[in-house]
Design an enzyme around this catalytic site. Sequence first.
Site, PDB file in Angstrom:
ATOM      1  N   GLU A  40      -3.082   6.554  -0.707  1.00  0.00           N
ATOM      2  CA  GLU A  40      -2.062   7.285  -0.996  1.00  0.00           C
ATOM      3  C   GLU A  40      -1.134   7.966   0.250  1.00  0.00           C
ATOM      4  O   GLU A  40      -1.087   9.139   0.054  1.00  0.00           O
ATOM      5  CB  GLU A  40      -2.308   8.150  -2.346  1.00  0.00           C
ATOM      6  CG  GLU A  40      -3.513   9.337  -1.589  1.00  0.00           C
ATOM      7  CD  GLU A  40      -4.815   8.626  -2.722  1.00  0.00           C
ATOM      8  OE1 GLU A  40      -5.713   9.134  -2.918  1.00  0.00           O
ATOM      9  OE2 GLU A  40      -4.946   7.571  -2.785  1.00  0.00           O
ATOM     10  N   HIS A  69      -1.791   2.086 -12.720  1.00  0.00           N
ATOM     11  CA  HIS A  69      -1.618   1.417 -11.609  1.00  0.00           C
ATOM     12  C   HIS A  69      -0.052   0.690 -11.229  1.00  0.00           C
ATOM     13  O   HIS A  69       0.253   1.315 -10.036  1.00  0.00           O
ATOM     14  CB  HIS A  69      -2.236   0.714 -11.402  1.00  0.00           C
ATOM     15  CG  HIS A  69      -3.580   0.425 -11.190  1.00  0.00           C
ATOM     16  ND1 HIS A  69      -4.166   0.983  -9.896  1.00  0.00           N
ATOM     17  CD2 HIS A  69      -4.935   0.728 -11.461  1.00  0.00           C
ATOM     18  CE1 HIS A  69      -5.099   1.378 -10.155  1.00  0.00           C
ATOM     19  NE2 HIS A  69      -6.029   0.629 -11.028  1.00  0.00           N
TER      20      HIS A  69
END
Length: 267
Positions: A182, A152
Amino acid sequence: MKQPNQSLEAHIHALLEDPAQQDNPLREPLVSLWANHQDLARRIDRISRISDAYQSMAKQQEQSLTERLNKQLRQLEKVARISDRYQNMMRDLNEALREASTHDALTGLPNRRLLVDRLKKEAERYARYQRPFTIAMLDVDHFKTINDQYGHELGDSALTEIARVLDAEIREQDLCGRWGGEEFLILLPETQADAAAKVMERVRTAIENLTIRAQTDSVNATISIGIAEYQPGESYSETINQADHALLVAKRGGRNQLSTARAPSGA
C-alpha cells in the site's frame, strides 16, 4: 464460255474435262498450272492450320502463364498480410511485455523498477546540472484494517482508486508509482522540498475526500506522506531512506498528514 455465275475454278475444271479441248496447245500448261495451284492451296491451308494451332497454343500458354503469375501474386499478397499481422502481433506483444515489466498490474502505475530507473537518472542529472528533485513516500493509513474488515476485493479497489487520484493530482512532470503493497512513491523533478510539500498537501486532501465503493460497501481512506529533498553527496537510496523516516514521523504524529525530512546542517 464462262457463265456469269460460274466460279473460276469451276470454269477451269470444265475446260480440262471438255473433250473438245484435248488438242488445245494450252491444255497441258493449264493442267500443270492447275496442279501447282492446288498444291499451293493445300500448302497454304496447312500453314493456316499450323498457324491457327500455334496461335491457339500461344494464347493458352499466355493465359496459363498469366494465371500462374496471378496465383503467385495472390500467394505473395497472402504471405505479406500474414507477415504484417505477425509483425503487428510481435510489436503488441513486445509492448505488452515492456508494459508488464515497468508497470504495476493492479494500479497501472509505474512499478519499483521504473521508479528506480528514473531516480538514477535524476541523481545523474543533479550531478551534471545541480537541478533539485524531491521524493515523497506515501502510505495508506490502516490499510490492513480495510482488508480485514471489508475484504481484499475492496482493498484492491481502494488501491486502484487511490492510484487514480494520485496520478490525477500530481503535476505533469512528476512521476507516481507503486513502491510496494500500500506504499507509493512520487518523484518531483525540478522541485525543492517546500514546493513539493504544497503538491503533496493537495494530494493528501484529495485522498481524504475520496470515497471508495465496491458492490454494497464503501470506505474512506487517508494517507501519510514523508518528503525528502535530494542533497549533494548522497545517493538516491539515502534520499529514499530520508523520505521513509519522514513518513514514519507522519504516522507517529497521528497519520493523515505529511512530514518533511530536515536537510543536513550546512547543506
